[in-house]
Design a protein around this motif. Structure first.
Motif, PDB file in Angstrom:
ATOM      1  N   ALA A  83      18.392  -4.979   1.171  1.00 50.39           N
ATOM      2  CA  ALA A  83      19.411  -5.852   0.564  1.00 50.39           C
ATOM      3  C   ALA A  83      20.150  -5.184  -0.584  1.00 50.39           C
ATOM      4  N   HIS A  84      19.452  -4.398  -1.401  1.00 52.32           N
ATOM      5  CA  HIS A  84      20.088  -3.893  -2.616  1.00 52.32           C
ATOM      6  C   HIS A  84      20.166  -2.380  -2.746  1.00 52.32           C
ATOM      7  N   GLU A  85      19.119  -1.660  -2.334  1.00 47.70           N
ATOM      8  CA  GLU A  85      19.127  -0.211  -2.551  1.00 47.70           C
ATOM      9  C   GLU A  85      20.031   0.506  -1.541  1.00 47.70           C
ATOM     10  N   LEU A  86      19.909   0.155  -0.270  1.00 50.82           N
ATOM     11  CA  LEU A  86      20.682   0.896   0.735  1.00 50.82           C
ATOM     12  C   LEU A  86      22.193   0.696   0.591  1.00 50.82           C
ATOM     13  N   GLU A  91      27.083   4.011  -1.015  1.00 50.35           N
ATOM     14  CA  GLU A  91      28.284   4.329  -1.797  1.00 50.35           C
ATOM     15  C   GLU A  91      28.312   5.802  -2.203  1.00 50.35           C
ATOM     16  N   VAL A  92      27.133   6.428  -2.281  1.00 48.39           N
ATOM     17  CA  VAL A  92      27.088   7.818  -2.754  1.00 48.39           C
ATOM     18  C   VAL A  92      26.658   8.820  -1.679  1.00 48.39           C
ATOM     19  N   LEU A  93      26.068   8.349  -0.580  1.00 47.63           N
ATOM     20  CA  LEU A  93      25.663   9.260   0.504  1.00 47.63           C
ATOM     21  C   LEU A  93      26.349   8.829   1.792  1.00 47.63           C
ATOM     22  N   HIS A  94      27.124   9.712   2.370  1.00 46.24           N
ATOM     23  CA  HIS A  94      27.884   9.365   3.570  1.00 46.24           C
ATOM     24  C   HIS A  94      27.389  10.129   4.782  1.00 46.24           C
ATOM     25  N   LYS A  95      26.080  10.296   4.860  1.00 49.11           N
ATOM     26  CA  LYS A  95      25.465  10.916   6.036  1.00 49.11           C
ATOM     27  C   LYS A  95      24.109  10.260   6.249  1.00 49.11           C
ATOM     28  N   PRO A  96      23.468  10.505   7.401  1.00 50.30           N
ATOM     29  CA  PRO A  96      22.187   9.828   7.657  1.00 50.30           C
ATOM     30  C   PRO A  96      21.141  10.199   6.606  1.00 50.30           C
ATOM     31  N   VAL A  97      20.331   9.215   6.233  1.00 45.35           N
ATOM     32  CA  VAL A  97      19.283   9.422   5.241  1.00 45.35           C
ATOM     33  C   VAL A  97      17.924   9.399   5.944  1.00 45.35           C
ATOM     34  N   MET A  98      16.927   9.987   5.307  1.00 44.36           N
ATOM     35  CA  MET A  98      15.573   9.928   5.835  1.00 44.36           C
ATOM     36  C   MET A  98      14.846   8.784   5.133  1.00 44.36           C
ATOM     37  N   ASP A 120      22.001   1.492  10.163  1.00 47.32           N
ATOM     38  CA  ASP A 120      22.691   2.667  10.725  1.00 47.32           C
ATOM     39  C   ASP A 120      22.555   3.897   9.841  1.00 47.32           C
ATOM     40  N   SER A 121      22.412   3.676   8.532  1.00 47.36           N
ATOM     41  CA  SER A 121      22.336   4.824   7.626  1.00 47.36           C
ATOM     42  C   SER A 121      21.013   5.588   7.751  1.00 47.36           C
ATOM     43  N   VAL A 122      20.015   4.972   8.380  1.00 48.37           N
ATOM     44  CA  VAL A 122      18.727   5.659   8.547  1.00 48.37           C
ATOM     45  C   VAL A 122      18.793   6.580   9.762  1.00 48.37           C
TER      46      VAL A 122
END
Lengths: 302, 244
Positions: A83-86, A91-98, A120-122
């Motif tokens: 809800a809040h962290e992702l 806003e600062v990472l525009h690629k897939p995160v682990m 989707d960001s994962v």
């Protein structure tokens, strides 16, 4: 395709550098210092089903060429993360995160992975079966082949995204644990988590860390990490994310020669928020110096 | 918050095991009294978080106590030494809520950040009073400079060798509009119980990074978990939960 590009479980990384979970939060503290999109990706703060405050203070002790932490998986719980962290992270990472996931039972791991699977960001899951700070005496799930297989199997059943299993060095035979993770369906292995350590405050004559023991990391552990990466790289047919004390472009090259496809950077971020940026900037010249054209060519070459 | 280089412009002993270091460099990131800097030392893995005693223009001073190898190294640093520093860390004190007659309570090294706070409050036209507490006369520092700002300053020492015998709380005046406190936790607990107004308290912790990434210095508060380095070091009286 640049000369630093690597493929980690089917997802291309612009370079192999991945800030390690627990040393990079959800990225936005570091985004105040530099554009974190220069990273390969990063592994976000270990997330569990329920919120956790973590361990009492002091949680930090300094060591020669390293530090001990006893944070104890402090995190707001998976639903708060979603809800809040992702949203803030995006806003600062525009690629897939682990997505780094911790837990206390196979069901709990599966619950958290399942909750994050729709994000989707994962890009990848990193399953932490090796945190030394949440059980008495530093015991970890990842010290037992059967328990490792159960957690990995439970997670495998609820996601099609790559599952990378993070191993503890505090075991008799790390290759055996890696093989158990592979057999249960892991797509990759990351290692090492911290080494179990302690310090004593000479003035108080008591342990520095409130929980007595904690996880030792920093440049001092690099040779141990390198050895573990080498052993695991030869034991399994999976990509390895090598980490433990990495502080320079030369360390990255060593890790990759030992068998790492990508390289985690942990404690170095805490001493210097620019550590990963500086390593990435130094890599091309380091490759030139050692006569390496493309970094992916050296994986496991030692 | 910025990574920068500060050059040592002065470094002298001002009380027992206590040193004042003058630094030269960009202080523009120091926006409030009570913030801190985090200094990298050669051969030591973690930085040393030290509160800002004063900052303006290109000059910044810190006051630190030699408590271990790292601060011992610092005490031997010569003029001209270049330091890798993270500057402008932490929230600092909020002076907008102080009222007309704020009270400053500093215990031991906790007196260090009070000077810049007093400067700001007096510049805002407030009538400031202070009580500084130390173990003994040999530990006293910072009193004359505070008085030179026009701050009505009382001193208490545990053994009575300077000022009144007793603790900071023994010197609290009858009337004040707000209290600012920094010092060892037992002292701040006593202050918390003693004061009848609102207040702000500056905390200390063993830190990993100093900028909010590692969660090495988290504490529970009424308003949720806070990182002493990032959401603090200053907490308001209303939000503090004392543990242990």
């Amino acid at each position: 395709m640049g000369r630093l590009t690597v493929d980690l479980c089917g997802i291309e990384l612009d370079n192999p550098i991945i800030p390690a979970s627990g040393t990079f939060g959800f990225g936005y503290e570091f985004a105040e210092y530099y554009d974190i999109n220069i990273l390969g990706t990063f592994s976000f703060k270990g997330t569990t089903k329920e919120p956790r405050f973590g361990n009492p203070l002091p949680r930090i002790a300094e060591c020669t060429a390293g530090m001990i932490n006893s944070v104890g998986l402090q995190n707001p719980g998976v639903h708060e993360v979603i809800a809040h962290e992702l949203p803030r992270m995006r806003e600062v990472l525009h690629k897939p995160v682990m997505a780094n996931v911790g837990g206390f039972s196979p069901e709990e791991y599966a619950y958290t992975v399942s909750a994050l699977d729709g994000e989707d960001s994962v890009g990848w899951f990193e399953i932490n079966i090796s945190c030394p700070n949440v059980h008495a005496g530093g015991a970890v799930t990842g010290s037992d082949c059967r328990a490792t297989g159960e957690v990995v199997g439970a997670v495998r059943a609820v996601t099609k995204k790559p599952v990378i299993v993070k191993l503890s060095p505090n075991v008799t035979d790390i290759a055996e644990i890696a093989r158990a993770a592979e057999a249960a369906g892991a797509d990759g292995i990351s290692l090492i988590n911290t080494l179990l350590g302690m310090r004593i405050d000479l003035r108080r004559k008591k342990p520095v860390i409130a929980n007595v023991m904690g996880g030792f990391s920093g440049p001092a552990v690099f040779p141990v990490a390198l050895r573990c990466v080498y052993q695991v790289g030869r034991a399994v047919d999976l990509p390895v994310v090598g980490m433990g004390g990495v502080s320079s472009a030369e360390d990255v090259i060593e890790m990759m020669l030992a068998g790492a496809t990508a390289v985690g950077v942990g404690a170095a971020n805490l001493r210097d928020p620019y550590a990963c940026r500086d390593i990435i900037e130094a890599l091309p010249a380091a490759l030139d110096k050692y006569g390496i054209n493309e970094i992916k060519d050296i994986i496991g070459g030692a | 918050m910025v990574k920068t280089v500060y050059t040592v412009a002065g470094n002298e002993r001002i009380a027992r095991d206590v040193y004042k270091m003058e630094l030269c460099g960009d202080t523009s990131m120091i926006t409030a009294p009570g913030q801190f800097i985090n200094i990298a030392l050669g051969g030591r893995y973690l930085r040393r978080p030290i509160s800002v005693h004063d900052a303006s223009g290109d000059a910044l001073t810190i006051i630190y106590k030699v408590v271990g190898g790292g601060t011992e190294d610092m005490s031997r640093m010569a003029k001209g030494t270049r330091l890798d520093v993270l500057s402008g860390l932490g929230n600092g004190f909020d002076t907008s809520v102080s009222g007309d007659t704020p009270l400053l309570l500093g215990g031991g090294l906790g007196a260090a950040p009070m000077y810049m706070l007093a400067k700001k409050l007096t510049a805002e036209g407030k009538r400031v009073s202070a009580v500084y507490g130390f173990a003994s006369a040999d530990d006293v520092f910072g009193v004359d400079e505070l008085r030179s700002l026009g701050v009505d300053t009382a001193v208490a020492t545990v053994d009575g060798t300077a000022g009144v015998r007793g603790f900071v709380t023994d010197g609290v005046p009858e009337t004040y509009t707000y209290a600012y406190s920094c010092g060892p936790e037992p002292m701040m607990k006593a202050v918390y119980k003693k004061i009848k107004t609102g207040g702000q308290f500056s905390f200390e912790a063993r830190m990993g990074c100093g900028f909010g990434a590692c969660l090495g210095c988290s504490c529970r508060t009424v308003t949720g978990y806070k990182r002493i380095c990032r959401d603090g070091p200053v907490l308001t009286k209303e939000e503090i939960l004392w543990e242990g």
